[in-house]
Design a protein around this motif. Sequence first.
Motif, PDB file in Angstrom:
ATOM      1  N   TYR A  70       0.843  -1.205   0.000  1.00  0.00           N
ATOM      2  CA  TYR A  70       0.000   0.000   0.000  1.00  0.00           C
ATOM      3  C   TYR A  70       0.880   1.258   0.000  1.00  0.00           C
ATOM      4  O   TYR A  70       0.645   2.186  -0.779  1.00  0.00           O
ATOM      5  CB  TYR A  70      -0.940  -0.021   1.215  1.00  0.00           C
ATOM      6  CG  TYR A  70      -1.621   1.297   1.490  1.00  0.00           C
ATOM      7  CD1 TYR A  70      -2.587   1.797   0.616  1.00  0.00           C
ATOM      8  CD2 TYR A  70      -1.302   2.049   2.612  1.00  0.00           C
ATOM      9  CE1 TYR A  70      -3.202   3.019   0.856  1.00  0.00           C
ATOM     10  CE2 TYR A  70      -1.915   3.262   2.866  1.00  0.00           C
ATOM     11  CZ  TYR A  70      -2.864   3.740   1.990  1.00  0.00           C
ATOM     12  OH  TYR A  70      -3.481   4.945   2.224  1.00  0.00           O
ATOM     13  N   ASN A  71       1.915   1.250   0.823  1.00  0.00           N
ATOM     14  CA  ASN A  71       2.806   2.422   0.892  1.00  0.00           C
ATOM     15  C   ASN A  71       3.521   2.642  -0.434  1.00  0.00           C
ATOM     16  O   ASN A  71       3.642   3.775  -0.895  1.00  0.00           O
ATOM     17  CB  ASN A  71       3.872   2.223   1.970  1.00  0.00           C
ATOM     18  CG  ASN A  71       3.238   2.043   3.318  1.00  0.00           C
ATOM     19  OD1 ASN A  71       2.091   2.443   3.506  1.00  0.00           O
ATOM     20  ND2 ASN A  71       3.937   1.420   4.241  1.00  0.00           N
ATOM     21  N   LEU A  86       1.657   9.144  -6.222  1.00  0.00           N
ATOM     22  CA  LEU A  86       2.085  10.536  -6.036  1.00  0.00           C
ATOM     23  C   LEU A  86       2.945  10.989  -7.215  1.00  0.00           C
ATOM     24  O   LEU A  86       2.781  12.094  -7.736  1.00  0.00           O
ATOM     25  CB  LEU A  86       2.920  10.663  -4.766  1.00  0.00           C
ATOM     26  CG  LEU A  86       2.212  10.993  -3.469  1.00  0.00           C
ATOM     27  CD1 LEU A  86       3.242  11.287  -2.390  1.00  0.00           C
ATOM     28  CD2 LEU A  86       1.292  12.198  -3.633  1.00  0.00           C
ATOM     29  N   THR A  93      -2.856  14.543  -0.569  1.00  0.00           N
ATOM     30  CA  THR A  93      -1.718  13.896  -1.213  1.00  0.00           C
ATOM     31  C   THR A  93      -0.847  14.895  -1.951  1.00  0.00           C
ATOM     32  O   THR A  93       0.368  14.847  -1.854  1.00  0.00           O
ATOM     33  CB  THR A  93      -2.192  12.841  -2.224  1.00  0.00           C
ATOM     34  OG1 THR A  93      -3.300  13.376  -2.924  1.00  0.00           O
ATOM     35  CG2 THR A  93      -2.569  11.569  -1.545  1.00  0.00           C
ATOM     36  N   PHE A  99       1.163   4.028  -2.915  1.00  0.00           N
ATOM     37  CA  PHE A  99       0.856   5.423  -2.599  1.00  0.00           C
ATOM     38  C   PHE A  99       1.947   6.344  -3.161  1.00  0.00           C
ATOM     39  O   PHE A  99       1.654   7.355  -3.804  1.00  0.00           O
ATOM     40  CB  PHE A  99       0.743   5.574  -1.075  1.00  0.00           C
ATOM     41  CG  PHE A  99       0.387   6.956  -0.618  1.00  0.00           C
ATOM     42  CD1 PHE A  99      -0.836   7.515  -0.965  1.00  0.00           C
ATOM     43  CD2 PHE A  99       1.267   7.699   0.153  1.00  0.00           C
ATOM     44  CE1 PHE A  99      -1.172   8.801  -0.539  1.00  0.00           C
ATOM     45  CE2 PHE A  99       0.937   8.977   0.576  1.00  0.00           C
ATOM     46  CZ  PHE A  99      -0.282   9.526   0.227  1.00  0.00           C
ATOM     47  N   ARG A 100       3.207   5.958  -2.972  1.00  0.00           N
ATOM     48  CA  ARG A 100       4.306   6.781  -3.491  1.00  0.00           C
ATOM     49  C   ARG A 100       4.304   6.797  -5.016  1.00  0.00           C
ATOM     50  O   ARG A 100       4.533   7.831  -5.644  1.00  0.00           O
ATOM     51  CB  ARG A 100       5.648   6.248  -2.971  1.00  0.00           C
ATOM     52  CG  ARG A 100       5.902   6.638  -1.517  1.00  0.00           C
ATOM     53  CD  ARG A 100       7.361   6.422  -1.138  1.00  0.00           C
ATOM     54  NE  ARG A 100       7.714   5.013  -1.159  1.00  0.00           N
ATOM     55  CZ  ARG A 100       7.556   4.197  -0.133  1.00  0.00           C
ATOM     56  NH1 ARG A 100       7.046   4.635   1.004  1.00  0.00           N
ATOM     57  NH2 ARG A 100       7.903   2.931  -0.216  1.00  0.00           N
ATOM     58  N   MET A 144       2.884  12.616   2.515  1.00  0.00           N
ATOM     59  CA  MET A 144       3.759  11.497   2.845  1.00  0.00           C
ATOM     60  C   MET A 144       5.189  11.997   2.983  1.00  0.00           C
ATOM     61  O   MET A 144       6.059  11.315   3.380  1.00  0.00           O
ATOM     62  CB  MET A 144       3.661  10.397   1.801  1.00  0.00           C
ATOM     63  CG  MET A 144       4.203  10.761   0.445  1.00  0.00           C
ATOM     64  SD  MET A 144       4.934   9.317  -0.376  1.00  0.00           S
ATOM     65  CE  MET A 144       6.349   9.024   0.621  1.00  0.00           C
ATOM     66  N   ASN A 197       4.147   4.913   8.744  1.00  0.00           N
ATOM     67  CA  ASN A 197       5.134   4.832   7.656  1.00  0.00           C
ATOM     68  C   ASN A 197       6.336   5.726   7.932  1.00  0.00           C
ATOM     69  O   ASN A 197       7.479   5.323   7.704  1.00  0.00           O
ATOM     70  CB  ASN A 197       4.516   5.281   6.330  1.00  0.00           C
ATOM     71  CG  ASN A 197       3.343   4.419   5.973  1.00  0.00           C
ATOM     72  OD1 ASN A 197       3.243   3.287   6.449  1.00  0.00           O
ATOM     73  ND2 ASN A 197       2.440   4.935   5.156  1.00  0.00           N
ATOM     74  N   ARG A 212      10.316   4.523   8.468  1.00  0.00           N
ATOM     75  CA  ARG A 212      11.484   5.027   7.745  1.00  0.00           C
ATOM     76  C   ARG A 212      12.521   5.609   8.709  1.00  0.00           C
ATOM     77  O   ARG A 212      13.721   5.404   8.555  1.00  0.00           O
ATOM     78  CB  ARG A 212      11.061   6.085   6.720  1.00  0.00           C
ATOM     79  CG  ARG A 212      10.436   5.475   5.477  1.00  0.00           C
ATOM     80  CD  ARG A 212      10.346   6.481   4.342  1.00  0.00           C
ATOM     81  NE  ARG A 212       9.447   7.583   4.656  1.00  0.00           N
ATOM     82  CZ  ARG A 212       8.142   7.567   4.449  1.00  0.00           C
ATOM     83  NH1 ARG A 212       7.571   6.490   3.929  1.00  0.00           N
ATOM     84  NH2 ARG A 212       7.395   8.591   4.747  1.00  0.00           N
TER      85      ARG A 212
END
Lengths: 235, 235
Positions: free
Chosen positions: A165-166, A173, B230, A169-170, B235, B166, B170
């Motif tokens: 999912y992450n 983007l 977004t 998402f990136r 993020m 998330n 990181r």
Amino acid sequence: MENEHISSAFDTDLEAVQSQIMKMGGLVENAIQLGMKSLETRDAELARQVRVADGAIDALEEAINEGAARIIALRAPTAVDLRLVLCVIKISGNLERIGDYAKNMAKRTEVLSRAAPVGNGMGTLRRMTRAVEVMLKDALDAYIHRDVALAADVIARDVDVDQMYNALFRELLTFMMEDPRNITACLHLHFISKNTERMGDHVTSIAEQVIYLATGKQPDEARPKADTTTSAGAM
Amino acid sequence: MENEHISSAFDTDLEAVQSQIMKMGGLVENAIQLGMKSLETRDAELARQVRVADGAIDALEEAINEGAARIIALRAPTAVDLRLVLCVIKISGNLERIGDYAKNMAKRTEVLSRAAPVGNGMGTLRRMTRAVEVMLKDALDAYIHRDVALAADVIARDVDVDQMYNALFRELLTFMMEDPRNITACLHLHFISKNTERMGDHVTSIAEQVIYLATGKQPDEARPKADTTTSAGAM
């Protein structure tokens, strides 16, 4: 099916409800698979079928709830037996939510069909959805066989779904920044992927309940799998 | 409390169980807060208290389940009334899981106390845990007042918790790469943050049930809040 010691009326009643759970599980697995397929192949007719089929899933949840209520009313189960009946109610609730998310995925087929494909976003979503589908299948197998190890493995795999999912998402983007015309499609894909991630949460709940049923303990010591893969740069 | 039309025996019975839900919710909020505090202040005695207090949460879930089973057995509720009783069972199950995660957080106080602090990881975890605590409070308020808008807002905020998870993940990766002596502490922090993220999932389930109770519909159209943030690089 573990039906070697069906001795009491309680067991017989429960067996009927359990088989409805398995039927419901099959329909939900199907809904996930076809919902994703309709999205990927832009098949409006398939999407319609998934939406219609959700009615059968909802009806099964109602039937399971009523069946469970009847067992409670007639057999007045206590302790372990009551826990089992309540578990069935909770699992059917989880399955119903997963089915809803699959239906919602199918619903977006039409709007996504009108947009240009965005990079490989759909491929990532398919892998993520497939992972959840396999988790669900395994969680239900673990439920039938009271397989604690398999249930713990399902819970651990939820971390992978989060990471997919992450990553998606990136990815989305980036597509949005590259070309603003991608924004609408990307927002829909993000919404769908968030719902897929939530499907994973509900599968995790089912697996947790299997562990509770089998051991009488909550799996609060189950360690997320990513603990061993973080240094390999899994993100 | 909405007790203006308590007319039937069913309502009176249910009122008793509902007040147990609110009591359970208060204990769970407390467990989250104190579990986090014990971790942050390295307070072994507070951690012990959180672990002990979890027994009361578990006992309340048992009592709620038994109370709900008694209502089903005595009043044979159907349709909307049955749905309400089943909802109470599911919410108490969600609360019990959240309480377990809080207990688990407290359990790690001792081992984390032996390690050097890792960067600002604890600060991020505190903010994330605080966000979940407020979500839980709001989900329970939404439940009492059948506040659909508040419940939808809680569901939307789950996305923020995911993003905090998330970010922390990181951050922890960086600390581990900087100094391998951080690895053990980071793995524990990662485990705790994953559990906090799961608390958020259970709070989301409670909020979804509030929407279902109030509207008869599942909130499958509730849009994740990140859809609007977004492009701002959330993020």
